[in-house]
Design a protein around this motif. Structure first.
Motif, PDB file in Angstrom:
ATOM      1  N   PRO A 196       0.820  -1.228   0.000  1.00 58.10           N
ATOM      2  CA  PRO A 196       0.000   0.000   0.000  1.00 58.10           C
ATOM      3  C   PRO A 196       0.854   1.279   0.000  1.00 58.10           C
ATOM      4  CG  PRO A 196      -0.919  -1.591   1.529  1.00 58.10           C
ATOM      5  CD  PRO A 196       0.420  -2.130   1.082  1.00 58.10           C
ATOM      6  N   ARG A 197       1.986   1.250   0.702  1.00 53.18           N
ATOM      7  CA  ARG A 197       2.883   2.417   0.686  1.00 53.18           C
ATOM      8  C   ARG A 197       3.482   2.623  -0.696  1.00 53.18           C
ATOM      9  NH1 ARG A 197       7.154   3.576   3.488  1.00 53.18           N
ATOM     10  NH2 ARG A 197       8.083   1.520   3.382  1.00 53.18           N
ATOM     11  N   LEU A 198       3.785   1.522  -1.398  1.00 54.14           N
ATOM     12  CA  LEU A 198       4.311   1.621  -2.757  1.00 54.14           C
ATOM     13  C   LEU A 198       3.257   2.224  -3.682  1.00 54.14           C
ATOM     14  CD1 LEU A 198       6.491   1.086  -4.889  1.00 54.14           C
ATOM     15  CD2 LEU A 198       5.584  -1.260  -5.078  1.00 54.14           C
ATOM     16  N   ILE A 199       2.024   1.815  -3.531  1.00 53.52           N
ATOM     17  CA  ILE A 199       0.949   2.382  -4.348  1.00 53.52           C
ATOM     18  C   ILE A 199       0.787   3.867  -4.042  1.00 53.52           C
ATOM     19  CG2 ILE A 199      -1.544   2.325  -4.786  1.00 53.52           C
ATOM     20  CD1 ILE A 199      -1.344  -0.769  -4.422  1.00 53.52           C
ATOM     21  N   ASP A 200       0.892   4.246  -2.771  1.00 51.90           N
ATOM     22  CA  ASP A 200       0.827   5.668  -2.404  1.00 51.90           C
ATOM     23  C   ASP A 200       1.989   6.438  -3.027  1.00 51.90           C
ATOM     24  OD1 ASP A 200      -1.516   5.309  -0.962  1.00 51.90           O
ATOM     25  OD2 ASP A 200      -0.484   5.163   0.983  1.00 51.90           O
ATOM     26  N   ALA A 201       3.183   5.844  -3.004  1.00 54.13           N
ATOM     27  CA  ALA A 201       4.353   6.495  -3.613  1.00 54.13           C
ATOM     28  C   ALA A 201       4.130   6.664  -5.118  1.00 54.13           C
ATOM     29  CB  ALA A 201       5.616   5.686  -3.346  1.00 54.13           C
ATOM     30  N   TYR A 202       3.507   5.666  -5.740  1.00 50.31           N
ATOM     31  CA  TYR A 202       3.199   5.781  -7.157  1.00 50.31           C
ATOM     32  C   TYR A 202       2.224   6.939  -7.395  1.00 50.31           C
ATOM     33  CZ  TYR A 202       0.801   5.354 -11.502  1.00 50.31           C
ATOM     34  OH  TYR A 202       0.231   5.677 -12.699  1.00 50.31           O
ATOM     35  N   ARG A 203       1.202   7.038  -6.564  1.00 52.46           N
ATOM     36  CA  ARG A 203       0.209   8.112  -6.732  1.00 52.46           C
ATOM     37  C   ARG A 203       0.886   9.484  -6.668  1.00 52.46           C
ATOM     38  NH1 ARG A 203      -4.060   5.251  -2.731  1.00 52.46           N
ATOM     39  NH2 ARG A 203      -5.170   4.025  -4.307  1.00 52.46           N
ATOM     40  N   GLU A 204       1.807   9.643  -5.722  1.00 51.92           N
ATOM     41  CA  GLU A 204       2.533  10.913  -5.608  1.00 51.92           C
ATOM     42  C   GLU A 204       3.419  11.134  -6.832  1.00 51.92           C
ATOM     43  OE1 GLU A 204       4.591  11.345  -1.865  1.00 51.92           O
ATOM     44  OE2 GLU A 204       2.837  10.610  -0.753  1.00 51.92           O
ATOM     45  N   ALA A 205       4.082  10.071  -7.279  1.00 53.18           N
ATOM     46  CA  ALA A 205       4.975  10.185  -8.438  1.00 53.18           C
ATOM     47  C   ALA A 205       4.192  10.492  -9.711  1.00 53.18           C
ATOM     48  CB  ALA A 205       5.778   8.892  -8.606  1.00 53.18           C
ATOM     49  N   ALA A 206       3.006   9.912  -9.834  1.00 53.58           N
ATOM     50  CA  ALA A 206       2.194  10.113 -11.045  1.00 53.58           C
ATOM     51  C   ALA A 206       1.788  11.566 -11.231  1.00 53.58           C
ATOM     52  CB  ALA A 206       0.961   9.221 -10.998  1.00 53.58           C
ATOM     53  N   ALA A 207       1.767  12.316 -10.146  1.00 54.25           N
ATOM     54  CA  ALA A 207       1.393  13.729 -10.225  1.00 54.25           C
ATOM     55  C   ALA A 207       2.578  14.616 -10.620  1.00 54.25           C
ATOM     56  CB  ALA A 207       0.824  14.191  -8.883  1.00 54.25           C
ATOM     57  N   GLN A 208       3.757  14.048 -10.730  1.00 52.39           N
ATOM     58  CA  GLN A 208       4.964  14.817 -11.061  1.00 52.39           C
ATOM     59  C   GLN A 208       5.157  14.882 -12.580  1.00 52.39           C
ATOM     60  OE1 GLN A 208       6.595  16.326  -8.492  1.00 52.39           O
ATOM     61  NE2 GLN A 208       4.928  15.400  -7.289  1.00 52.39           N
ATOM     62  N   ALA A 209       5.991  15.793 -13.009  1.00 54.26           N
ATOM     63  CA  ALA A 209       6.275  15.950 -14.441  1.00 54.26           C
ATOM     64  C   ALA A 209       6.938  14.702 -15.022  1.00 54.26           C
ATOM     65  CB  ALA A 209       7.173  17.169 -14.661  1.00 54.26           C
TER      66      ALA A 209
END
Length: 148
Positions: A41-54
Motif C-alpha cells: 500500500p505504501r508503494l501504491i501511495d508512492a506511485y500516486r505521488e509520483a504520477a502527479a509529477q512531471a
C-alpha cells in the motif's frame, strides 16, 4: 483511483508494458498485499505521488532509492509480472498461483519463446517437433492432425 487501478498503472510503469491484464494485476496485487501488507500500500501511495509529477518514473525512482522496503516491494512486483512468482521476506519463493499466470509471464515475450513445459497453442505449429522452428520463423497455420 482504486488500489486495483493504481497497482495496474504502477505495474505498467515498473515493467514498461503499456497494456497489462487487469484481472492478472488484481490477482498479483492481492498476492503481494498478503505478503507485504504494509509495504505494497505504501508503494501504491508512492506511485500516486509520483504520477502527479512531471516525470513520474524519476519521481518513483527517487522514492524507491530513499526507502529500501518500497524498493523491495517494487522489485517483487516486477518479478511477479515477469515470472508469476516472487520472493517472500523469509526468502522462500511464492510460486505461480495458476498455470495461466505462469504462461502469461512477461519473460516469455522478452525471450521470444513459449513457456517451458507448455507447448505453443494454435495457430503456431504444435505437436511433436514444434521446437524445431524458431518462434518468430513460424509462419505455418496450425491444422489438426488427421493421423493417429
Amino acid at each position: 483511483m482504486t488500489h486495483a487501478a493504481d497497482f495496474l498503472a504502477l505495474s505498467e510503469l515498473l515493467t514498461a508494458e503499456p497494456s497489462l491484464d487487469a484481472a492478472i494485476a488484481d490477482a498479483y496485487r492481492l498476492r503481494l498485499t498478503g505478503t507485504f501488507p504494509a509495504d505494497l500500500p505504501r508503494l501504491i501511495d508512492a506511485y500516486r505521488e509520483a504520477a502527479a509529477q512531471a516525470d513520474p518514473a524519476a519521481a518513483l525512482q527517487a522514492a524507491l532509492d530513499a526507502d529500501t522496503a518500497l524498493a523491495r516491494a517494487a522489485k517483487e512486483a516486477i518479478a511477479v509480472w515477469y515470472t508469476s512468482e516472487f520472493t517472500r521476506p523469509d526468502n522462500r519463493t511464492d510460486p505461480p498461483d495458476t498455470p495461466g499466470h505462469y504462461r502469461a509471464g512477461l519473460i516469455w515475450k522478452v525471450i521470444k519463446a513459449h513457456p517451458i513445459s507448455a507447448a505453443p497453442e494454435p495457430p503456431a505449429p504444435s505437436g511433436y517437433g514444434y521446437w524445431t522452428q524458431h518462434p518468430e520463423a513460424r509462419t505455418q497455420t496450425w491444422t489438426p492432425s488427421t493421423t493417429s
